[in-house]
Motif scaffolding. Structure first.
Motif, short mmCIF file in Angstrom:
data_model
loop_
_atom_site.label_atom_id
_atom_site.label_comp_id
_atom_site.label_asym_id
_atom_site.label_seq_id
_atom_site.Cartn_x
_atom_site.Cartn_y
_atom_site.Cartn_z
N LEU A 22 -15.30 -38.01 -14.30
CA LEU A 22 -14.09 -38.08 -13.48
C LEU A 22 -14.28 -37.60 -12.05
O LEU A 22 -13.34 -37.60 -11.27
N GLY A 23 -15.49 -37.20 -11.71
CA GLY A 23 -15.73 -36.70 -10.35
C GLY A 23 -15.55 -35.21 -10.29
O GLY A 23 -16.43 -34.45 -10.67
N THR A 32 -16.30 -35.69 -18.42
CA THR A 32 -17.16 -34.76 -17.68
C THR A 32 -16.81 -34.82 -16.19
O THR A 32 -15.97 -35.61 -15.77
N GLU A 33 -17.50 -34.01 -15.43
CA GLU A 33 -17.41 -34.11 -13.98
C GLU A 33 -18.47 -35.08 -13.49
O GLU A 33 -19.20 -35.68 -14.27
N GLY A 34 -18.58 -35.23 -12.16
CA GLY A 34 -19.65 -36.02 -11.58
C GLY A 34 -19.35 -37.50 -11.43
O GLY A 34 -18.28 -37.98 -11.79
N GLY A 35 -20.31 -38.21 -10.86
CA GLY A 35 -20.16 -39.63 -10.59
C GLY A 35 -19.98 -39.90 -9.10
O GLY A 35 -19.93 -38.97 -8.29
N ASN A 36 -19.89 -41.15 -8.75
CA ASN A 36 -19.82 -41.54 -7.34
C ASN A 36 -18.45 -41.33 -6.72
O ASN A 36 -18.30 -41.32 -5.50
N LYS A 37 -17.42 -41.20 -7.56
CA LYS A 37 -16.06 -41.08 -7.04
C LYS A 37 -15.29 -40.03 -7.81
O LYS A 37 -15.47 -39.87 -9.02
N SER A 38 -14.41 -39.30 -7.11
CA SER A 38 -13.50 -38.37 -7.75
C SER A 38 -12.14 -39.03 -7.89
O SER A 38 -11.62 -39.62 -6.94
N PHE A 39 -11.57 -38.91 -9.08
CA PHE A 39 -10.29 -39.57 -9.37
C PHE A 39 -9.16 -38.56 -9.44
O PHE A 39 -9.34 -37.42 -9.88
N TYR A 64 -12.54 -44.30 -14.19
CA TYR A 64 -13.59 -43.31 -14.41
C TYR A 64 -14.93 -43.85 -13.93
O TYR A 64 -15.08 -45.05 -13.66
N ASN A 65 -15.91 -42.95 -13.80
CA ASN A 65 -17.30 -43.34 -13.53
C ASN A 65 -18.01 -43.45 -14.88
O ASN A 65 -17.86 -42.59 -15.75
N ASN A 66 -18.81 -44.50 -15.05
CA ASN A 66 -19.50 -44.66 -16.33
C ASN A 66 -20.89 -44.03 -16.35
O ASN A 66 -21.57 -44.06 -17.38
#
Length: 295
Positions: free
Chosen positions: A70-71, A25-32, A42-44
């Motif tokens: 994955l940001g 998916t998109e989103g999370g604290n960091k973009s990779f 990845y962001n969990n």
């Protein structure tokens, strides 16, 4: 060697997480970057994962899944291309639709293993008038909201729809010229919860005037917007800001709230969507998941 460096590794990655399928998916604290994703970074956790979890929970998809955020949307592009080419299995990508499919120079990937939100992003499903009203009712401990408050909420969304039609048209024009429009700014600049529940028309007008100078002339758009909903298709974070602004303005005016954490509201609003989807499945997502199950 990292398993995610090869197509075979990506296809078998789920086995290492006691799962059958990996969902990106998109989103999370960091973009990779693509390279970082291929190395397994990845962001969990992310709000996107919470949203798509609600979709999968209320479907007949019965495989064990492992989510990875994955940001940015760009990070999943190479994975989508591998899916389309038939190079990897046991992999699903869940993406924001954005304006893909509406802009003349953009298309949607056609695969049951590449899922798109119904609107611009998950925010367009979540920060709708119904859930905003329910959230305010809950926070004010009201069995039924006074008509004064209900009318304020309705008027706030109606004003947004009126302005949103123009914003959507301009966004498509900017995209057609490969220029950023609303995504370049923080939507909060168009709202002031201390003074009003409404979107600030003066701020919008000033912003449009400033941005239009960057457009090449002549300006035109081939997209027919007559049947395109501005609430579902405008920049999702702008709709999020509208809902949060309404909630903040009303709850501080009609109760003794001093501060309202955005993260709590965000989680509550997605839960409202999940509960609604449980009792009354959205036809778009039912069809989307039906194609995935049948694939």
């Amino acid at each position: 060697m990292s398993f995610t460096r090869t197509n075979s590794g990506m296809s078998n990655l789920a086995l290492f997480y006691s799962s059958e399928v990996i969902i990106y998916t998109e989103g999370g604290n960091k973009s990779f970057s693509t390279e970082e994703v291929e190395k397994g970074q990845y962001n969990n956790k992310s709000t996107d994962i919470k949203f798509w979890s609600a979709i999968f929970e209320n479907s007949t998809f019965n495989k064990k899944i492992h989510f990875r955020a994955l940001g940015s949307k760009t990070a999943s592009k190479s994975i989508c291309e591998k899916i389309i080419a038939g190079q990897i299995n046991n992999t699903i990508v869940a993406r924001d639709r954005d304006l893909d499919g509406l802009c003349p120079n953009s298309e949607l990937y056609d695969s049951p293993f590449i899922l798109y939100t119904k609107g611009y992003s998950w925010e367009n499903d979540v920060y709708v008038e119904q859930f905003t009203t329910e959230q305010i009712k809950s926070m004010l401990l009201e069995q039924e909201l006074p008509e004064e408050i209900s009318e304020l909420i309705r008027n706030s969304y109606n004003k947004y729809v009126s302005i949103g039609s123009r914003l959507l048209k301009l966004d498509l024009i900017f995209r057609d010229q490969n220029k950023k429009f609303l995504t370049e700014v923080n939507g909060e600049r168009f709202f002031n919860p201390k003074n009003s529940a409404y979107i600030d028309k003066k701020q919008i007008t000033s912003f449009i005037k400033q941005k239009k100078a960057a457009l090449a002339r002549p300006v035109s758009s081939e997209v027919n917007l007559s049947n395109i909903c501005p609430v579902m298709n405008n920049y999702g974070k702008l709709l999020c800001c509208l809902s949060l602004n309404i909630i903040n303005f009303i709850c501080k005016k009609y109760s003794d709230y001093k501060s309202i954490p955005k993260q709590i509201i965000e989680a509550n609003m997605i839960d409202r969507f999940r509960l609604k989807h449980q009792s009354e499945a959205d036809p778009y997502y039912s069809e989307l998941m039906g194609k995935l199950v049948s694939a």
